[in-house]
Enzyme design. Structure first.
Site, PDB file in Angstrom:
ATOM      1  CB  ALA A 168      30.974 -31.130  17.798  1.00  7.26           C
TER       2      ALA A 168
ATOM      3  CD  GLU B  71      36.806 -33.705  22.921  1.00  9.29           C
ATOM      4  OE1 GLU B  71      38.033 -33.564  22.970  1.00  9.29           O
ATOM      5  OE2 GLU B  71      36.177 -33.391  21.912  1.00  9.29           O
TER       6      GLU B  71
END
Length: 705
Positions: free
Chosen positions: A63, A105
């Site tokens: 992220a 993820e």
């Protein structure tokens, strides 16, 4: 379509490519681009399967953490991953480089995974005081089992492609082009009519732990044993437990709630601060753009003792040949034996093979002739902390070393400019302050002399990174950043003893604060005679002020753990020390001799008396330009002295506590003890008066008034 996401079709397979250099961070533009691409492909009848790939040198490294704490911009990462997983057509992740954090993820949200043989995956959020917040704690346990998932999530360590295949994280590993391999798998899936395999639907890997969670609990206990004071590792354990105790959707919701709680907490803010500060610490504000480091193919190290040997290992570990110089063959043999012993410890723990030990030792060459350093590109002197000895060595090196060689001194407090003046090439001289044990500790203070050339500075920084250190550029003063601030603490440690505290009380207060060891236990471990000899050589004030108790112990032959006696008693084979009534009697006697009336001292005062003067000294260091940024000071103390990372370093911690409070307490202790040296530094005083913190200095020229 987003500028950072593209879609192309190859027959019945669509390839969605993220291109957001340098690490394909999953910022808003990437998330929305992939989300839109998947939405379009969902309803495209000509597309039977999808490959998700990344351009450049890596799959997504995670992220965009600069977005943390800011208003969310949909789609959130967990929403994107849910959308990918919900695709009615098989989605194959093509992973190369690193697939980390949110990037991993995202790959877990895909239905199949192919990895390049050199790829690595991991969930390192715990190192930022967080847990994986986009399904990682719920999907990974369903893929490889809760216990194995726990090891990856709580440690934050990376997993190589071969191990990932063995664990079942990836379906295939290729030595060829990973995008082609993923495309080929997608073609087969489309041809066979094979549908998606969603981790949210799987529970076969959860059944064993549901029946008996004993092994899970034991693994959790081992993984968190060294996480004293840290919230995130325990939160990770709790979240992985939800994977087998709760339905998937409920576990996902609770994971997200816990993630948001941690993001807003002080610990994650502190750890994220250090993440960015570490990357800033080696940057030199006035270095001209385009400055290139000198080439370093060979290294010379003068001294095969504890520091010299440890320093040499760093270079051998990364494939750089080292020539080690000592005054005698006996000293060389002793040094090489210690190096091999250290490597054998790694072999015994399974961290290194016997063959690798031999390879690393083969990169080390010993000599008693300094002229053998004539061809070295980078030479580090690592001898005793005595200026005359160091100047003599550098004078000789000046005549021996080739033009362009960098000459460095591993000194913890001596004047680099004075050392450089012993040569006719001061521009090629700087300090490289390694921390003991040098083969383990990550910090390297790079001491910039008044005449150090920019390319020499760039060379040291580049070399520090290559040997996996955290380089921090500092200026010249006694003790530089770390030891100068440590001196401010040392001035108070013995004073607290004389005023009424015991060594064990002081040490407990500091370990409760979060340090791995207290100052007296640390002194015993390092050897009390080191400071004693320095004080005798350069004067008490230079090394850390009056040390009546420590000096008296050394006069008694009590040097710490190596003699079995120091501030504590060390029984044979015992790792920790026990209080010694003889030491406490010495403290009482010394206090009486100085006319000091002893009193009860609480833990809060001990912490404030030891930490706040360090912060004040840090303010002076900033004002004098010894450190460029307050974050540099934090990095030094986190990686060099064990300051608890979850407090963010002394300067970040000061901002959290409030500089006005620290100012007032320093003034109070100065009045209480009659010691004006405890008065707050001018810069600390100024910022406190303004209601500001050290963070407000970012990008500004520092002035106290």
């Amino acid at each position: 379509m987003s500028d950072v996401v593209s879609v192309r079709k190859d027959g019945e397979v669509a390839v969605v490519t993220i291109d957001n250099p340098p690490v394909n961070a999953l910022g808003h533009a990437v998330r929305s681009g992939v989300y839109e691409a998947m939405a379009g492909l969902r309803d495209d009848a000509d597309v039977k399967a999808v490959v998700l790939a990344c351009a450049g040198r890596t799959f997504s490294a995670g992220a965009d953490i600069t977005e943390f704490g800011k208003p969310p911009q949909p789609p959130a990462l967990f929403e994107l991953i849910n959308a990918v997983e919900d695709m009615p057509k098989p989605v194959v992740a093509a992973m190369h480089g690193t697939a980390l954090g949110g990037g991993f993820e995202l790959a877990l949200g895909c239905h199949y995974r192919v990895a390049d043989s050199k790829a690595r995956v991991g969930l390192p959020e715990v190192k930022l005081g967080l847990l994986p917040g986009a399904g990682g704690t719920q999907r990974l346990p369903r893929l490889i089992g809760p216990e194995e998932a726990l090891k990856i999530i709580v440690s934050g360590d990376f997993v190589g492609a071969d191990k990932a295949l063995k664990l079942g994280i990836v379906d295939e590993v290729t030595d060829g082009d990973v995008n082609e391999a993923a495309l080929e798998l997608a073609r087969r899936l489309a041809a066979d009519g094979t549908g998606p395999v969603r981790l949210s639907d799987r529970d076969d890997k959860l059944q064993a732990v549901k029946a008996d969670d004993t092994a899970f609990n034991e693994t959790a206990g081992k993984l968190t044993a060294r996480a004293r004071g840290l919230e995130a590792p325990h939160a990770c354990v709790e979240a992985v437990r939800w994977s087998f105790e709760l339905p998937f959707e409920e576990g996902l919701t609770k994971e997200r709630e816990k993630f948001m709680e941690l993001v807003a907490g002080d610990q994650s803010k502190a750890q994220r601060h250090i993440f960015f500060a570490e990357r800033e610490a080696s940057k030199v504000s006035d270095m001209p753009k385009g400055t290139t480091p000198r080439e370093v193919k060979t290294v010379g190290v003068i001294g095969a003792g504890t520091m010299g040997g440890g320093i040499s290992m760093n270079f051998a570990n990364v494939g750089i040949p080292v020539t080690i110089v000592e005054t005698s063959q006996e000293a060389l043999d002793r040094g090489f034996a210690t190096i091999e012993k250290n490597y054998r410890i790694s072999v015994s723990r399974g961290r290194m093979s016997e063959e690798e030990l031999k390879v690393r030792m083969s990169r080390l060459t010993g000599t008693t002739d300094m002229s053998d350093l004539a061809d070295a590109d980078f030479i580090i002197e690592a001898v005793f902390e005595e200026m005359d000895i160091k100047k003599d060595i550098f004078g000789k090196l000046d005549a021996i070393a080739k033009p362009g060689a960098v000459l460095a001194s591993n000194t913890s407090y001596l004047d680099i400019d004075e050392i450089a003046a012993a040569t006719n090439r001061p521009g090629s001289v700087l300090g490289t302050h390694f921390f003991s044990p040098a083969n383990v500790m990550r910090l390297m203070e790079i001491v910039r002399g008044e005449k150090t050339d920019f390319d020499v500075l760039a060379t040291a920084i580049d070399l520090g990174r290559k040997i996996r250190k955290v380089p921090v550029v500092v200026g010249v003063c006694f003790g530089f950043v770390g030891n100068r601030m440590l001196k401010a603490r040392q001035l108070q440690t013995e004073q607290l003893l004389l005023e009424g505290a015991t060594p064990q009380q002081v040490d407990k207060a500091i370990t409760d604060f979060g340090f791995p060891m207290g100052p007296f236990a640390m002194g015993d471990l390092a050897g009390l005679d080191i400071g004693w000899r320095i004080r005798k050589h350069v004067g008490a004030d230079a090394e850390g002020g009056r040390a009546e108790i420590a000096d008296a112990l050394c006069e008694m032959g009590r040097f710490g753990q190596k003699t079995g006696r120091g501030f504590y008693i060390y029984e044979k084979g015992a790792r920790g020390g026990t209080p010694d009534p003889e030491v406490e009697a010495l403290i009482v006697e010394t206090a009486k001799r100085f006319g000091i009336e002893r009193r009860e001292i609480g833990s809060e005062e001990i912490v404030e008396r030891l930490i706040y003067p360090m912060i004040s000294e840090g303010a002076k260091i900033l004002e004098e330009g010894i450190a460029q940024r307050s974050g540099d000071i934090d990095v030094v103390w986190i990686y060099g002295y064990g300051f608890p990372i979850w407090r963010g370093g002394p300067m970040f911690y000061a901002d959290q506590v409030g500089l006005a409070h620290i100012r007032d307490r320093l003034d109070f202790y100065a009045e209480q003890t009659g010691n004006d040296a405890l008065r707050p530094a001018p810069l600390l005083q100024k910022l406190a008066d303004e209601g500001a913190g050290f963070a407000s200095l970012a990008g500004k020229k520092v002035r106290a008034a």
